[in-house]
Design a protein around this motif. Structure first.
Motif, PDB file in Angstrom:
ATOM      1  N   PRO A 264       0.799  -1.234   0.000  1.00 43.03           N
ATOM      2  CA  PRO A 264       0.000   0.000   0.000  1.00 43.03           C
ATOM      3  C   PRO A 264       0.824   1.272   0.000  1.00 43.03           C
ATOM      4  CG  PRO A 264      -0.854  -1.565   1.611  1.00 43.03           C
ATOM      5  CD  PRO A 264       0.466  -2.102   1.147  1.00 43.03           C
ATOM      6  N   VAL A 265       2.128   1.182   0.275  1.00 39.91           N
ATOM      7  CA  VAL A 265       2.942   2.396   0.242  1.00 39.91           C
ATOM      8  C   VAL A 265       2.914   3.024  -1.147  1.00 39.91           C
ATOM      9  CG1 VAL A 265       5.168   1.336  -0.376  1.00 39.91           C
ATOM     10  CG2 VAL A 265       5.119   3.406   1.045  1.00 39.91           C
ATOM     11  N   GLU A 266       2.675   2.202  -2.171  1.00 40.12           N
ATOM     12  CA  GLU A 266       2.605   2.733  -3.531  1.00 40.12           C
ATOM     13  C   GLU A 266       1.393   3.639  -3.724  1.00 40.12           C
ATOM     14  OE1 GLU A 266       4.686  -0.802  -6.060  1.00 40.12           O
ATOM     15  OE2 GLU A 266       3.041  -1.334  -4.723  1.00 40.12           O
ATOM     16  N   GLU A 267       0.332   3.402  -2.980  1.00 40.49           N
ATOM     17  CA  GLU A 267      -0.817   4.304  -3.024  1.00 40.49           C
ATOM     18  C   GLU A 267      -0.444   5.671  -2.450  1.00 40.49           C
ATOM     19  OE1 GLU A 267      -4.663   2.833  -1.869  1.00 40.49           O
ATOM     20  OE2 GLU A 267      -4.017   0.741  -2.034  1.00 40.49           O
ATOM     21  N   GLN A 268       0.411   5.653  -1.427  1.00 38.58           N
ATOM     22  CA  GLN A 268       0.893   6.907  -0.856  1.00 38.58           C
ATOM     23  C   GLN A 268       1.821   7.625  -1.838  1.00 38.58           C
ATOM     24  OE1 GLN A 268       0.211   8.753   1.731  1.00 38.58           O
ATOM     25  NE2 GLN A 268       1.911  10.201   1.521  1.00 38.58           N
ATOM     26  N   TYR A 269       2.704   6.884  -2.514  1.00 38.06           N
ATOM     27  CA  TYR A 269       3.560   7.495  -3.533  1.00 38.06           C
ATOM     28  C   TYR A 269       2.702   8.163  -4.609  1.00 38.06           C
ATOM     29  CZ  TYR A 269       7.338   4.456  -1.693  1.00 38.06           C
ATOM     30  OH  TYR A 269       8.259   3.810  -0.903  1.00 38.06           O
TER      31      TYR A 269
END
Length: 560
Positions: A264-269
């Motif tokens: 999910p860190v990619e959603e933050q990116y």
């Protein structure tokens, strides 16, 4: 209370596994109290173009535009062994990297922190690879096209994917994206600095900024080829081989996807990149990324989450649209897989979600199905995502399959359309594109409203422009006819000098009556009269006569 309870359950689950299992976290803040920024002075955090976009669309600058309180960020960074990766002013949160359990405990006890949420495991225990971008790319037959500019702008292999939308109609009117700003959020733009498809882009300085939000560096040329392939569909310019759908816009290339893992860190990116695009003043965001399952199944989304407002990335996509950006998102390639449905942020309620068809209009088996879990029509429209012409990493013109490739094709044409009608809002443009589509009156869960036609969308917006500006267009005249020459229909703008009945009659130059139409008149009230109910006519010259009880007028029309 229910939401707080659910969050507590989720956090208990993760923390019960041991903090050391995770390396990246979202820290959510309660407010922006004490911030040195204000909505009254947006020039401190928004560019002039970003402010102007809001002004044009009557968008109020609000608290979500304010940067995250820098004092909160400093407190988090100084809590221990903590690295600030990026931040989201829209969602009022920061993304951090740490394995310092004491620091996390300290952060969670700050009065201004709502909660910390784990996003990613340490690299050593991640799944080493995923097959998210294993979309089929094959060689393409080289259709060289002709040298005639009217022959689909010499698109070559891209002819079918442009012509299915009558996209050449926009290009032949001179709209190729000039002056428009587009951000592409993807997994990397491998060798765009050297591949032949981008020589015009490079020579003209059309790439205005690049940034890798995964590695926090400026270079994106050495990363995955997926974004480059999407970029070539939009901006490629090799006449007779591959000409993109929007070859003359300015571009912002942002890497937000880490292909080596799925978390999910990619959603933050993605959120951080969208906010960067907004602050610069970008007009359009196109993204061929989506999320539903992750390396750690505990993070997985459910179909119920595809309701447009649950995931981090859907919330960010909606906020980008709220700021006046036109956002296009790939529906996903899950149609013939177990998941079956769209993936986020394709579910976001204010984006244009794009499904895939072939060049003849047949839906692709892999294209994700709608609706969203709350019952909204998804995808919104469809474009060519089967054998889509694009650049390969080696520079050859190839063909690719995926909604990933349908989306940039449509994004380019939407950008050209908005270039022609910049006084309209992002949602006005989306609605015109949907209205122009092939099954608008009977949408389905495969291609939504269908395949857009940009000639129809252009004419729709042109009529709206006239309707909004009737008095200014008429000036001191009482009647105007447009377009002239016309193709298969024309319209009349009329400001009658009396109330009653007016009559129109259309004749050939030999005097043969082609059409009659009567209209009710109201003195001084401008009205728009559409002549789209014409019988099949031959090219040539016609005479339109108008009469009411006070006046008679004749006009020469040309059908081409």
């Amino acid at each position: 209370m229910k939401k707080i309870y659910l969050l507590a359950v989720v956090l208990f689950y993760f923390y019960g596994q041991s903090e050391a299992q995770f390396s990246k976290y979202i820290i959510r803040f309660k407010d922006k109290a004490g911030t040195p920024f204000s909505v009254g002075d947006p020039s401190k955090y928004l560019s002039a173009k970003a402010i102007d976009r809001r002004r044009k669309q009557s968008i109020i600058i609000d608290e979500t535009d304010l940067p995250v309180n820098p004092n909160y960020i400093d407190s988090v960074r100084l809590a221990g062994n903590v690295i600030i990766l990026d931040q989201s002013k829209w969602l009022n949160q920061v993304c951090i990297a740490t394995t310092d359990v004491a620091a996390l405990d300290k952060i969670n006890h700050f009065s201004f922190v709502i909660a910390s949420q784990p996003l990613m495991r340490p690299v050593s225990i991640q799944t080493p690879d995923n097959n998210k971008f294993n979309e089929e790319v094959t060689g393409a037959t080289n259709r060289t096209g002709s040298n005639n500019i009217d022959d689909f702008y010499t698109y070559g292999n891209a002819t079918g994917q442009i012509h299915i939308h009558e996209g050449e109609y926009l290009h032949n009117k001179g709209f190729h994206g000039e002056g428009m700003l587009m951000a592409i959020l993807d997994a990397g733009f491998y060798h765009y600095l050297s591949l032949p498809a981008f020589d015009s882009v490079r020579n003209n300085g059309q790439v205005k900024e690049t940034y890798d939000f995964v590695k926090n560096e400026t270079s994106v040329d050495e990363d995955h080829a997926h974004g480059m392939q999407c970029f070539s569909i939009i901006a490629g310019n090799i006449p007779g081989q591959l000409v993109g759908s929007c070859p003359k816009a300015s571009y912002y290339l942002y890497r937000t996807e880490d292909v080596s893992s799925e978390s999910p860190v990619e959603e933050q990116y993605w959120t951080a990149a969208a906010e960067r695009a907004d602050s610069i003043g970008v007009d359009v965001i196109t993204t061929s990324l989506g999320y539903n399952t992750f390396d750690n199944p505990a993070f997985n989304h459910t179909y119920a989450d595809m309701n447009g407002n649950t995931t981090i990335v859907a919330k960010a996509a909606n906020l980008a649209a709220k700021k006046g950006i036109l956002v296009l998102v790939a529906a996903g390639n899950e149609g013939n897989k177990t998941w079956h449905f769209i993936i986020t942020p394709a579910d976001a309620d204010s984006v244009l979600t794009v499904g895939a068809v072939d060049a003849s209009g047949t839906p692709a088996a892999f294209s994700s199905y709608g609706p969203s879990s709350d019952g909204r029509i998804k995808p919104g429209v469809a474009s060519v995502g089967v054998s889509t012409a694009l650049s390969s990493p080696a520079g050859a013109i190839s063909a690719g399959n995926g909604t990933s490739f349908a989306t940039p094709n449509l994004a380019g044409l939407v950008t050209c359309l908005w270039q022609a009608f910049q006084e309209f809002s992002n949602m006005d443009i989306i609605q015109a594109v949907e209205r122009s589509s092939s099954i608008y009156n009977n949408p389905d869960d495969r291609i939504g409203y269908g395949i857009p036609n940009f000639r129809i969308a252009y004419e729709d917006l042109a009529q709206q422009r006239i309707s909004k500006n009737m008095d200014a267009i008429l000036g001191n005249k009482n009647i105007k006819i447009f377009p002239n020459p016309f193709r298969d229909k024309f319209s009349v703008l009329l400001r009658p000098s009396l109330s009653g009945t007016g009559a129109f009659a259309l004749y050939t130059t030999s005097g043969k009556l082609v059409l009659r139409k009567s209209v009710n008149l109201q003195q001084g009230q401008s009205q728009f009269i559409d002549f789209s109910d014409l019988q099949p006519l031959s090219r040539g010259i016609y005479i339109l006569k108008y009469a009411d009880s006070k006046m008679k007028q004749s006009f020469k029309l040309v059908m081409h």
